[in-house]
Design a protein around this motif. Sequence first.
Motif, mmCIF file in Angstrom:
data_model
loop_
_atom_site.group_PDB
_atom_site.id
_atom_site.type_symbol
_atom_site.label_atom_id
_atom_site.label_comp_id
_atom_site.label_asym_id
_atom_site.label_seq_id
_atom_site.Cartn_x
_atom_site.Cartn_y
_atom_site.Cartn_z
ATOM 1 N N ALA A 24 0.813 -1.214 0.000
ATOM 2 C CA ALA A 24 0.000 0.000 0.000
ATOM 3 C C ALA A 24 0.846 1.263 0.000
ATOM 4 O O ALA A 24 0.345 2.345 -0.325
ATOM 5 C CB ALA A 24 -0.914 0.000 1.229
ATOM 6 N N ALA A 31 0.536 -7.246 -11.329
ATOM 7 C CA ALA A 31 -0.599 -7.878 -10.653
ATOM 8 C C ALA A 31 -0.078 -8.995 -9.752
ATOM 9 O O ALA A 31 0.769 -9.792 -10.148
ATOM 10 C CB ALA A 31 -1.584 -8.425 -11.664
ATOM 11 N N ASP A 33 -1.106 -12.021 -6.843
ATOM 12 C CA ASP A 33 -2.062 -12.873 -6.143
ATOM 13 C C ASP A 33 -1.393 -13.445 -4.897
ATOM 14 O O ASP A 33 -0.278 -13.990 -4.981
ATOM 15 C CB ASP A 33 -2.535 -14.025 -7.030
ATOM 16 N N GLU A 121 -7.790 -7.254 3.723
ATOM 17 C CA GLU A 121 -8.494 -7.444 2.445
ATOM 18 C C GLU A 121 -9.059 -6.129 1.924
ATOM 19 O O GLU A 121 -9.008 -5.844 0.718
ATOM 20 C CB GLU A 121 -9.617 -8.461 2.614
ATOM 21 N N GLU A 122 -9.607 -5.323 2.835
ATOM 22 C CA GLU A 122 -10.271 -4.082 2.421
ATOM 23 C C GLU A 122 -9.290 -2.994 2.021
ATOM 24 O O GLU A 122 -9.703 -1.988 1.423
ATOM 25 C CB GLU A 122 -11.159 -3.576 3.569
ATOM 26 N N ASN A 123 -8.018 -3.176 2.312
ATOM 27 C CA ASN A 123 -7.044 -2.115 2.051
ATOM 28 C C ASN A 123 -5.952 -2.523 1.062
ATOM 29 O O ASN A 123 -4.941 -1.821 0.958
ATOM 30 C CB ASN A 123 -6.420 -1.668 3.366
ATOM 31 N N PRO A 125 -4.144 -2.833 -2.553
ATOM 32 C CA PRO A 125 -4.215 -2.100 -3.821
ATOM 33 C C PRO A 125 -5.046 -2.865 -4.859
ATOM 34 O O PRO A 125 -5.236 -4.079 -4.757
ATOM 35 C CB PRO A 125 -2.744 -2.022 -4.251
ATOM 36 N N GLU A 126 -5.534 -2.147 -5.858
ATOM 37 C CA GLU A 126 -6.454 -2.740 -6.839
ATOM 38 C C GLU A 126 -5.868 -3.941 -7.565
ATOM 39 O O GLU A 126 -6.595 -4.878 -7.904
ATOM 40 C CB GLU A 126 -6.883 -1.680 -7.859
ATOM 41 N N ASN A 127 -4.596 -3.921 -7.854
ATOM 42 C CA ASN A 127 -4.005 -5.029 -8.617
ATOM 43 C C ASN A 127 -3.378 -6.112 -7.730
ATOM 44 O O ASN A 127 -2.536 -6.882 -8.162
ATOM 45 C CB ASN A 127 -2.970 -4.518 -9.627
ATOM 46 N N ARG A 129 -4.625 -9.241 -5.201
ATOM 47 C CA ARG A 129 -5.762 -10.057 -4.753
ATOM 48 C C ARG A 129 -5.328 -10.975 -3.625
ATOM 49 O O ARG A 129 -4.249 -11.564 -3.677
ATOM 50 C CB ARG A 129 -6.298 -10.935 -5.890
#
Length: 624
Positions: A24, A31, A33, A121-123, A125-127, A129
């Motif tokens: 963050a 990306a 995972d 999980e809620e914080n 970054p978009e890319n 998972r």
Amino acid sequence: MKVAIVGSGPRGLSVLERMAARLAASPVDEATDIYLIDSHQIGSGRIWRTDQPEWFLMNTVADEVSAFSGQPDGGPARPGAGPSLAQWWSAEEPAKYPGPNSYAPRALHGRYMQFILRTIEENLPENVRLIPVKATVDALTRTADGYHLTLREGAHLTADRVVLTTGHTTPELTGNQRRLAAFAEQHPQLRYIAGDSAADMPLDSAPAGSTVGVLGLGLSFYDVMAALTEGRGGIFEDDGNGGLVYRPSGDEPVIVAGSRSAMPLPARGRNQKHHDYRYDHALFTTERILAHSRHGEISFADDAVPWLLAEVELVYYATTLTSRYGPGKSAAFEAEVVAAAEAGVPDVVAIAAGYGLDDVPRIDLDGQARPFAGRHFDSPEHFERALTDALAADLAHAEAGNVDDPLKAALDVIRDSRAVIRALVDFAGLTPTSHREDFLGWYVPRSSFLAAGPPRSRLQQVTALLDCGLLRIAGPDTRFLPDAASGRFAVHSPYVAGSKVLVDTVVDARIPTPDVRLDPHPLTRSLREQGIWTSYVNHGADGDRFDTGGVAVTEAPFHPVDNAGTPDEGLYVLGIPTEHTRWFMQGGSSRPGFWTDFVQNADAIAADVTAPVLATSAPVQLGV
């Protein structure tokens, strides 16, 4: 990039939290995972799962526990900044929160960990998972471009990097354990319950009114005791005199317990310290020990113990002086001791005598850890009177507090010295013989006994159960043996006449010692058979060697070292599997307010794992 974290207990969750904080803090170029894999409850693991009974308690006050790597900063909770267990508990369950310096149920800590997981999980970054996987990893193999994980449930995963924080497993039985288990197999009416987390032991199989032998009087004993009493519907009530009385349900068995010391683990002193308290060592420092060492390698008994005992004595006598005369005389005493240390280990007792403390008995770690050693008792009643006196004395010390009581304040030094000791002993810092005999053989059992106790309420419960006859402690050096003549187990102390009791159930209430060589888990076997995991050997300069049973790893970021001596730089191992390569790897949390080794270790792995996908290095602020 694909990252797999195998094991989502406190160690795995801490690595994930530090990864999330770093991801963050800097743009993520690729990306990513992250597979979070656990065979029990994802985010809490087996030991801390949320469905266990509330009578299983932590042994650290909630104020001193945090799974966030930073304190709240006025913004929302997020990786790097969030509430301690106590802060979360008081906000989440204000009606149930007992107040500061309380001991939380392990299930509640598991719920706190679930809050941490949701916050992570809620914080993200978009890319990035987070993919939770409830499964058991039975095998891991190297591939040309990463790792292949085989799951017991039939699925497979591939990953570029794998973090192994697998926690407690159940090793193969050895010695008397194997003998007791084999005897139970030959006699269907008997039960031998091997050491494990009490929440996973089949304790319900012991019938009401039967007699149960419990081997061990450490932390796990208290869990077993709670399960066989509170867990059977009994109630502990205030007796009106500062103690407890037990109201049986009628479904309890009678417990006959014992250990080498015959003393239940002493209580932690009533906490009088702020949650971010840090003890500043005056004598027992790494630099001083290395400077005064007479050996090329450190002998724990010769080079470390004298300084540690001097530190313990310093606090013991300084606290006594404060209670008698106030802080001024205590400060002068401390200054004189520190000045004397310039010439070597100071004679703290002699200096204390000069301040009028020659009437104060010395602290004897052996005597504290083995209070009945060398004594014989002519009946169980005789021993129980001595035990009851010892319990009452310990409770009085504990109630006085870990700052005001000289004994409990001094013994807290042992707990506060863990980081110094790790710096000395980790990665073969000691000679092989000293590592095996002085440290693991002598010091660790005493340290565990004197510095890792339960809440005071647990010893009050022991006293209440002794009073009502549902608990007996057999005596020193308790023996648990098959009794061929009766077809039952026999429990007795050779130091207590008439102590023999026949039982149909034996519960091993000792925490199994980790040993990669004895771990039957398929993943461990797979890693060992491939040579990816090896047992760390402490090699001495004189040809002596000690095979520790801990997984061989590098220093941070803790890559496993294979059988060719090569670190696997895509793998990381942290926590219990590395016990004895490093020390005190079973610790399950960090402290709010500053980074302990717990978070520093997790962050070292997180930094290495995330480095390939970060545009810039994420900032790290140690100690906040």
